[in-house]
Design a protein around this motif. Structure first.
Motif, PDB file in Angstrom:
ATOM      1  N   VAL A 240       0.856  -1.462  -0.192  1.00  0.00           N
ATOM      2  CA  VAL A 240       0.011   0.221   0.045  1.00  0.00           C
ATOM      3  C   VAL A 240       0.867   1.226   0.019  1.00  0.00           C
ATOM      4  O   VAL A 240       0.447   2.091  -0.697  1.00  0.00           O
ATOM      5  N   ASN A 241       1.942   1.328   0.781  1.00  0.00           N
ATOM      6  CA  ASN A 241       2.698   2.410   0.778  1.00  0.00           C
ATOM      7  C   ASN A 241       3.373   2.680  -0.655  1.00  0.00           C
ATOM      8  O   ASN A 241       3.619   3.797  -0.966  1.00  0.00           O
ATOM      9  N   THR A 242       3.909   1.489  -1.256  1.00  0.00           N
ATOM     10  CA  THR A 242       4.574   1.672  -2.492  1.00  0.00           C
ATOM     11  C   THR A 242       3.513   2.234  -3.390  1.00  0.00           C
ATOM     12  O   THR A 242       4.009   3.173  -4.312  1.00  0.00           O
ATOM     13  N   ALA A 243       2.579   1.777  -3.471  1.00  0.00           N
ATOM     14  CA  ALA A 243       1.326   2.274  -4.484  1.00  0.00           C
ATOM     15  C   ALA A 243       1.152   3.716  -4.102  1.00  0.00           C
ATOM     16  O   ALA A 243       1.083   4.612  -5.177  1.00  0.00           O
ATOM     17  N   ILE A 244       0.964   4.163  -2.778  1.00  0.00           N
ATOM     18  CA  ILE A 244       0.652   5.441  -2.673  1.00  0.00           C
ATOM     19  C   ILE A 244       1.868   6.577  -3.294  1.00  0.00           C
ATOM     20  O   ILE A 244       1.596   7.513  -3.757  1.00  0.00           O
ATOM     21  N   VAL A 245       3.002   5.933  -2.927  1.00  0.00           N
ATOM     22  CA  VAL A 245       4.430   6.737  -3.126  1.00  0.00           C
ATOM     23  C   VAL A 245       4.499   6.700  -4.924  1.00  0.00           C
ATOM     24  O   VAL A 245       4.795   7.887  -5.363  1.00  0.00           O
ATOM     25  N   ALA A 246       4.100   5.876  -5.278  1.00  0.00           N
ATOM     26  CA  ALA A 246       3.976   5.618  -6.796  1.00  0.00           C
ATOM     27  C   ALA A 246       3.158   6.639  -7.410  1.00  0.00           C
ATOM     28  O   ALA A 246       3.388   7.479  -8.381  1.00  0.00           O
ATOM     29  N   GLY A 247       1.898   6.545  -7.053  1.00  0.00           N
ATOM     30  CA  GLY A 247       0.786   7.673  -7.279  1.00  0.00           C
ATOM     31  C   GLY A 247       1.332   9.138  -7.285  1.00  0.00           C
ATOM     32  O   GLY A 247       1.035   9.883  -8.053  1.00  0.00           O
ATOM     33  N   VAL A 248       1.822   9.323  -5.888  1.00  0.00           N
ATOM     34  CA  VAL A 248       2.347  10.916  -5.811  1.00  0.00           C
ATOM     35  C   VAL A 248       3.467  11.068  -6.775  1.00  0.00           C
ATOM     36  O   VAL A 248       3.486  12.319  -7.409  1.00  0.00           O
TER      37      VAL A 248
ATOM     38  N   PRO B 168       4.905  15.466 -14.114  1.00  0.00           N
ATOM     39  CA  PRO B 168       4.906  16.589 -15.232  1.00  0.00           C
ATOM     40  C   PRO B 168       5.481  18.009 -14.490  1.00  0.00           C
ATOM     41  O   PRO B 168       6.145  18.490 -15.266  1.00  0.00           O
ATOM     42  N   PHE B 169       5.275  18.218 -13.252  1.00  0.00           N
ATOM     43  CA  PHE B 169       5.614  19.442 -12.765  1.00  0.00           C
ATOM     44  C   PHE B 169       7.147  19.446 -12.726  1.00  0.00           C
ATOM     45  O   PHE B 169       7.944  20.383 -12.830  1.00  0.00           O
ATOM     46  N   ALA B 170       7.837  18.186 -12.313  1.00  0.00           N
ATOM     47  CA  ALA B 170       9.489  18.008 -12.289  1.00  0.00           C
ATOM     48  C   ALA B 170       9.837  18.233 -13.663  1.00  0.00           C
ATOM     49  O   ALA B 170      11.028  19.050 -13.885  1.00  0.00           O
ATOM     50  N   VAL B 171       9.306  17.791 -14.735  1.00  0.00           N
ATOM     51  CA  VAL B 171       9.777  17.980 -15.867  1.00  0.00           C
ATOM     52  C   VAL B 171       9.959  19.294 -16.526  1.00  0.00           C
ATOM     53  O   VAL B 171      10.627  19.790 -16.947  1.00  0.00           O
TER      54      VAL B 171
END
Length: 50
Positions: free
Chosen positions: A26-34, A40-43
């Motif tokens: 669950v934590n990995t899925a949340i981090v991946a979603g964020v 796009p903002f980082a790019v």
């Protein structure tokens, strides 16, 4: 094999290990979603510097 009441009983350690694995998933899925949301903002931010 598929009869009700014939399921193998898990030990407390096995249940706890499953809970830890589920929480990590669950934590990995949340981090991946964020990260996917922010990518796009980082790019755009990097493009402005170059």
């Amino acid at each position: 094999m598929f009869m009700p009441g014939q399921e193998p009983q898990l030990s407390k350690e096995e249940i706890r290990a499953g809970e830890i694995e589920a929480q990590q998933t669950v934590n990995t899925a949340i981090v991946a979603g964020v990260l996917l949301y922010l990518s796009p903002f980082a790019v755009d931010f990097v493009k402005k510097f170059l």
